[in-house]
Design a protein around this motif. Structure first.
Motif, PDB file in Angstrom:
ATOM      1  N   LEU A  89      18.527  26.513 -33.811  1.00 52.03           N
ATOM      2  CA  LEU A  89      18.167  26.209 -32.431  1.00 52.03           C
ATOM      3  C   LEU A  89      17.193  27.245 -31.877  1.00 52.03           C
ATOM      4  CD1 LEU A  89      21.530  25.068 -30.775  1.00 52.03           C
ATOM      5  CD2 LEU A  89      19.604  23.651 -31.491  1.00 52.03           C
ATOM      6  N   PHE A  90      17.476  28.519 -32.124  1.00 47.92           N
ATOM      7  CA  PHE A  90      16.571  29.559 -31.638  1.00 47.92           C
ATOM      8  C   PHE A  90      15.211  29.457 -32.315  1.00 47.92           C
ATOM      9  CE2 PHE A  90      14.703  33.782 -32.165  1.00 47.92           C
ATOM     10  CZ  PHE A  90      14.529  34.138 -30.832  1.00 47.92           C
ATOM     11  N   HIS A  91      15.187  29.077 -33.587  1.00 41.07           N
ATOM     12  CA  HIS A  91      13.922  28.924 -34.303  1.00 41.07           C
ATOM     13  C   HIS A  91      13.023  27.915 -33.601  1.00 41.07           C
ATOM     14  CE1 HIS A  91      11.061  28.091 -37.512  1.00 41.07           C
ATOM     15  NE2 HIS A  91      11.439  26.820 -37.490  1.00 41.07           N
ATOM     16  N   PHE A  92      13.567  26.743 -33.262  1.00 40.91           N
ATOM     17  CA  PHE A  92      12.759  25.716 -32.618  1.00 40.91           C
ATOM     18  C   PHE A  92      12.394  26.106 -31.185  1.00 40.91           C
ATOM     19  CE2 PHE A  92      14.730  23.101 -35.977  1.00 40.91           C
ATOM     20  CZ  PHE A  92      13.576  22.567 -36.531  1.00 40.91           C
ATOM     21  N   PHE A  93      13.288  26.805 -30.495  1.00 41.61           N
ATOM     22  CA  PHE A  93      12.972  27.240 -29.129  1.00 41.61           C
ATOM     23  C   PHE A  93      11.843  28.268 -29.141  1.00 41.61           C
ATOM     24  CE2 PHE A  93      13.531  30.115 -25.506  1.00 41.61           C
ATOM     25  CZ  PHE A  93      13.482  29.208 -24.465  1.00 41.61           C
ATOM     26  N   SER A  94      11.891  29.237 -30.050  1.00 41.23           N
ATOM     27  CA  SER A  94      10.831  30.237 -30.127  1.00 41.23           C
ATOM     28  C   SER A  94       9.506  29.604 -30.541  1.00 41.23           C
ATOM     29  CB  SER A  94      11.221  31.349 -31.104  1.00 41.23           C
ATOM     30  OG  SER A  94      11.403  30.827 -32.410  1.00 41.23           O
ATOM     31  N   LEU A  95       9.547  28.595 -31.425  1.00 37.41           N
ATOM     32  CA  LEU A  95       8.321  27.880 -31.780  1.00 37.41           C
ATOM     33  C   LEU A  95       7.740  27.156 -30.565  1.00 37.41           C
ATOM     34  CD1 LEU A  95       9.000  26.289 -35.291  1.00 37.41           C
ATOM     35  CD2 LEU A  95       7.466  28.183 -34.734  1.00 37.41           C
ATOM     36  N   TYR A  96       8.617  26.586 -29.743  1.00 37.50           N
ATOM     37  CA  TYR A  96       8.155  25.896 -28.538  1.00 37.50           C
ATOM     38  C   TYR A  96       7.480  26.873 -27.573  1.00 37.50           C
ATOM     39  CZ  TYR A  96       8.484  23.880 -23.868  1.00 37.50           C
ATOM     40  OH  TYR A  96       8.203  23.459 -22.596  1.00 37.50           O
ATOM     41  N   ILE A  97       8.092  28.029 -27.338  1.00 43.07           N
ATOM     42  CA  ILE A  97       7.501  29.013 -26.436  1.00 43.07           C
ATOM     43  C   ILE A  97       6.176  29.528 -26.996  1.00 43.07           C
ATOM     44  CG2 ILE A  97       7.822  31.284 -25.392  1.00 43.07           C
ATOM     45  CD1 ILE A  97       9.514  29.167 -24.095  1.00 43.07           C
ATOM     46  N   SER A  98       6.119  29.780 -28.298  1.00 40.59           N
ATOM     47  CA  SER A  98       4.876  30.259 -28.915  1.00 40.59           C
ATOM     48  C   SER A  98       3.766  29.216 -28.792  1.00 40.59           C
ATOM     49  CB  SER A  98       5.126  30.601 -30.386  1.00 40.59           C
ATOM     50  OG  SER A  98       6.094  31.622 -30.515  1.00 40.59           O
ATOM     51  N   SER A  99       4.109  27.945 -28.971  1.00 42.88           N
ATOM     52  CA  SER A  99       3.095  26.893 -28.834  1.00 42.88           C
ATOM     53  C   SER A  99       2.609  26.783 -27.393  1.00 42.88           C
ATOM     54  CB  SER A  99       3.656  25.555 -29.304  1.00 42.88           C
ATOM     55  OG  SER A  99       4.745  25.140 -28.484  1.00 42.88           O
ATOM     56  N   VAL A 140       6.803  29.513 -18.840  1.00 42.10           N
ATOM     57  CA  VAL A 140       6.957  30.403 -19.990  1.00 42.10           C
ATOM     58  C   VAL A 140       7.492  31.762 -19.579  1.00 42.10           C
ATOM     59  CG1 VAL A 140       5.696  31.633 -21.790  1.00 42.10           C
ATOM     60  CG2 VAL A 140       5.248  29.223 -21.393  1.00 42.10           C
ATOM     61  N   GLY A 141       6.984  32.285 -18.458  1.00 40.74           N
ATOM     62  CA  GLY A 141       7.371  33.627 -18.024  1.00 40.74           C
ATOM     63  C   GLY A 141       6.323  34.660 -18.412  1.00 40.74           C
ATOM     64  N   LYS A 142       6.598  35.891 -18.083  1.00 42.37           N
ATOM     65  CA  LYS A 142       5.670  36.977 -18.381  1.00 42.37           C
ATOM     66  C   LYS A 142       5.598  37.205 -19.890  1.00 42.37           C
ATOM     67  CE  LYS A 142       4.603  41.777 -17.268  1.00 42.37           C
ATOM     68  NZ  LYS A 142       5.050  43.003 -16.550  1.00 42.37           N
ATOM     69  N   VAL A 143       4.392  37.218 -20.409  1.00 37.36           N
ATOM     70  CA  VAL A 143       4.172  37.359 -21.837  1.00 37.36           C
ATOM     71  C   VAL A 143       3.875  38.814 -22.175  1.00 37.36           C
ATOM     72  CG1 VAL A 143       2.784  36.629 -23.811  1.00 37.36           C
ATOM     73  CG2 VAL A 143       3.281  35.006 -21.962  1.00 37.36           C
ATOM     74  N   LYS A 144       4.610  39.312 -23.168  1.00 40.47           N
ATOM     75  CA  LYS A 144       4.385  40.663 -23.659  1.00 40.47           C
ATOM     76  C   LYS A 144       4.029  40.601 -25.133  1.00 40.47           C
ATOM     77  CE  LYS A 144       7.913  42.451 -20.493  1.00 40.47           C
ATOM     78  NZ  LYS A 144       9.196  43.198 -20.392  1.00 40.47           N
ATOM     79  N   GLU A 156       1.093  41.301 -34.530  1.00 40.57           N
ATOM     80  CA  GLU A 156       1.387  41.281 -33.105  1.00 40.57           C
ATOM     81  C   GLU A 156       2.021  39.942 -32.744  1.00 40.57           C
ATOM     82  OE1 GLU A 156      -2.025  42.193 -30.809  1.00 40.57           O
ATOM     83  OE2 GLU A 156      -1.954  44.344 -31.251  1.00 40.57           O
ATOM     84  N   VAL A 157       3.157  40.012 -32.069  1.00 43.91           N
ATOM     85  CA  VAL A 157       3.899  38.811 -31.694  1.00 43.91           C
ATOM     86  C   VAL A 157       4.031  38.786 -30.183  1.00 43.91           C
ATOM     87  CG1 VAL A 157       6.057  37.545 -31.925  1.00 43.91           C
ATOM     88  CG2 VAL A 157       5.174  38.848 -33.855  1.00 43.91           C
ATOM     89  N   GLN A 158       3.753  37.628 -29.598  1.00 45.25           N
ATOM     90  CA  GLN A 158       3.896  37.463 -28.152  1.00 45.25           C
ATOM     91  C   GLN A 158       5.308  36.989 -27.833  1.00 45.25           C
ATOM     92  OE1 GLN A 158       0.528  34.796 -27.501  1.00 45.25           O
ATOM     93  NE2 GLN A 158      -0.571  36.454 -26.491  1.00 45.25           N
ATOM     94  N   VAL A 159       5.968  37.708 -26.929  1.00 41.21           N
ATOM     95  CA  VAL A 159       7.352  37.409 -26.569  1.00 41.21           C
ATOM     96  C   VAL A 159       7.467  37.314 -25.057  1.00 41.21           C
ATOM     97  CG1 VAL A 159       8.292  38.534 -28.622  1.00 41.21           C
ATOM     98  CG2 VAL A 159       7.972  39.857 -26.541  1.00 41.21           C
ATOM     99  N   THR A 160       8.515  36.649 -24.621  1.00 42.21           N
ATOM    100  CA  THR A 160       8.830  36.543 -23.200  1.00 42.21           C
ATOM    101  C   THR A 160      10.306  36.848 -22.999  1.00 42.21           C
ATOM    102  OG1 THR A 160       9.390  34.192 -23.332  1.00 42.21           O
ATOM    103  CG2 THR A 160       7.073  34.743 -22.946  1.00 42.21           C
ATOM    104  N   ASN A 161      10.684  36.995 -21.752  1.00 42.72           N
ATOM    105  CA  ASN A 161      12.098  37.257 -21.456  1.00 42.72           C
ATOM    106  C   ASN A 161      12.976  36.067 -21.843  1.00 42.72           C
ATOM    107  OD1 ASN A 161      11.648  39.830 -20.445  1.00 42.72           O
ATOM    108  ND2 ASN A 161      11.289  39.087 -18.358  1.00 42.72           N
ATOM    109  N   LYS A 162      12.407  34.861 -21.777  1.00 43.84           N
ATOM    110  CA  LYS A 162      13.185  33.684 -22.156  1.00 43.84           C
ATOM    111  C   LYS A 162      13.543  33.719 -23.636  1.00 43.84           C
ATOM    112  CE  LYS A 162      11.743  30.440 -18.593  1.00 43.84           C
ATOM    113  NZ  LYS A 162      11.197  29.100 -18.313  1.00 43.84           N
ATOM    114  N   ILE A 163      12.658  34.231 -24.472  1.00 41.23           N
ATOM    115  CA  ILE A 163      12.957  34.339 -25.896  1.00 41.23           C
ATOM    116  C   ILE A 163      14.092  35.334 -26.115  1.00 41.23           C
ATOM    117  CG2 ILE A 163      12.050  35.161 -28.096  1.00 41.23           C
ATOM    118  CD1 ILE A 163       9.426  33.884 -27.451  1.00 41.23           C
ATOM    119  N   TYR A 164      14.060  36.459 -25.402  1.00 43.51           N
ATOM    120  CA  TYR A 164      15.130  37.449 -25.540  1.00 43.51           C
ATOM    121  C   TYR A 164      16.472  36.876 -25.073  1.00 43.51           C
ATOM    122  CZ  TYR A 164      11.751  41.131 -26.569  1.00 43.51           C
ATOM    123  OH  TYR A 164      10.786  41.898 -27.153  1.00 43.51           O
TER     124      TYR A 164
END
Length: 347
Positions: A89-99, A140-144, A156-164
């Motif tokens: 589930l987390f795999h598909f959610f992180s792919l969605y945020i990255s897309s 998406v939220g703030k991207v870091k 380099e990987v782009q992450v957000t608070n939602k991914i965490y």
């Protein structure tokens, strides 16, 4: 199958901690691969080699169902499927945020967005695109950006608070599922040694077993007994065993002999111990993530010292002669006063 697992593991480990990556290694390498490669060889004949001292096969089938309510291999397969489900589930959610982040970047390039000045060069006719980008950024939220080691190189990987947050929730789900299946393993496969019930009635030549009621003995060090006493547990047993032979209706007992009990005991304890270790790793990860977040927040919110201006003069003007505040050396004289440094190099 292995290519899918490799992609899922590569995607998830970009955002996981050290404890999470160790959990993946234990689950996919030391549990899944062991069950797939060795489980069939150990448990391939568990029912056909389960023999009882009764002449009717029906009785042996009933006793085997009483001995193993669920096959070990099927239980472990279902367990591994359940505990890895939050990871999928987390795999598909992180792919969605990255897309979504990639779509935002493409839209910004299309309208001429300047990332350095955070402005659009020409706004006329682009209000609709700007609103669309604003909605996506809000969703998406703030991207870091963070650097991770993946695929043999640093990326380099782009992450957000939602991914965490999603990763934290998936870890909580993994912890809960590990605990549930450890309990199921105990209820399904714990078989008490019958000698423990009659310890005082044992003959002198019989060895008194170790009858502990601890968690380690009941769960982690569970065992497959070399002999199993099949007792009357209902109408099925009476129909198949008690009434089909010389046994009477009361106190009917059939002794059965599982195949390769020592080998299966090693396998069972191996899987139980690894399940408990994975549960501990989930606990450590849940403790580590908020502690790391609070320490990082405290570091960024620490009071910063005001910057001090330092002036260095090779040929100072006469009005900067501060007399006693000057510290002299053999080749230069230095003046320190009000965070001002004065240096003179003598010819």
């Amino acid at each position: 199958m292995w290519s899918i697992l490799d992609k899922i593991t590569e995607q998830v480990t970009k955002f996981s901690t050290f404890f999470g990556q160790l959990w993946y290694i234990l689950v996919f390498v030391f549990r899944l691969i062991v069950v797939v490669t060795l489980g069939g060889a150990v448990y391939g004949d568990e029912q056909s080699s389960f023999k009882c001292d009764h002449k009717h096969d029906y009785c042996g089938t009933i006793c085997y169902n009483q001995f193993a309510k669920m096959s070990h291999l099927r239980f472990w397969g279902f367990q591994l499927l359940a505990v890895t489900f939050p990871t999928v589930l987390f795999h598909f959610f992180s792919l969605y945020i990255s897309s979504e982040i990639e779509k935002i970047n493409e839209l910004e390039k299309a309208i001429g967005f300047d990332p350095d000045n955070q402005k659009v060069t020409e706004i006329d006719g682009k209000e609709r695109e700007l609103k669309k980008i604003s909605r996506k950024k809000k969703a998406v939220g703030k991207v870091k950006t963070k650097k991770v080691y993946s695929g043999g190189s640093i990326k380099e990987v782009q992450v957000t608070n939602k991914i965490y947050v999603a990763y934290f929730i998936s870890t909580v789900m993994k912890l809960a599922l590990e605990a549930v299946f450890i309990y199921f393993s105990y209820t399904l496969y714990y078989i008490e040694d019958p000698r423990c019930k009659y310890e005082n009635a044992l003959a002198d030549h019989e060895t008194i077993p170790k009858c502990d009621d601890s968690f380690v003995d009941h769960v982690l060090m569970n065992r497959v007994p070399p002999t199993y006493t099949c007792t009357d547990d209902g109408a099925d047993f009476r129909t198949a065993c008690a009434t089909s032979g010389a046994l009477g209706w009361e106190n009917a007992v059939v002794t059965c002999f599982p195949s390769r009990p020592y080998e299966k005991t090693v396998f069972l304890r191996y899987m139980n111990i690894l399940s408990f270790v994975c549960l501990l790793l989930c606990v450590l990860e849940l403790l580590y993530m908020p502690i790391k977040y609070m320490l990082r927040k405290a570091y960024h919110n620490r009071p910063k010292k005001a910057p001090q201006t330092v002036y260095i003069y090779r040929n100072p003007p006469p009005e900067m002669n501060w007399g006693n505040d000057t510290a002299s050396t053999a080749g230069e004289s230095v003046v320190n006063r009000r965070s001002i440094a004065y240096t003179e190099t003598k010819p």
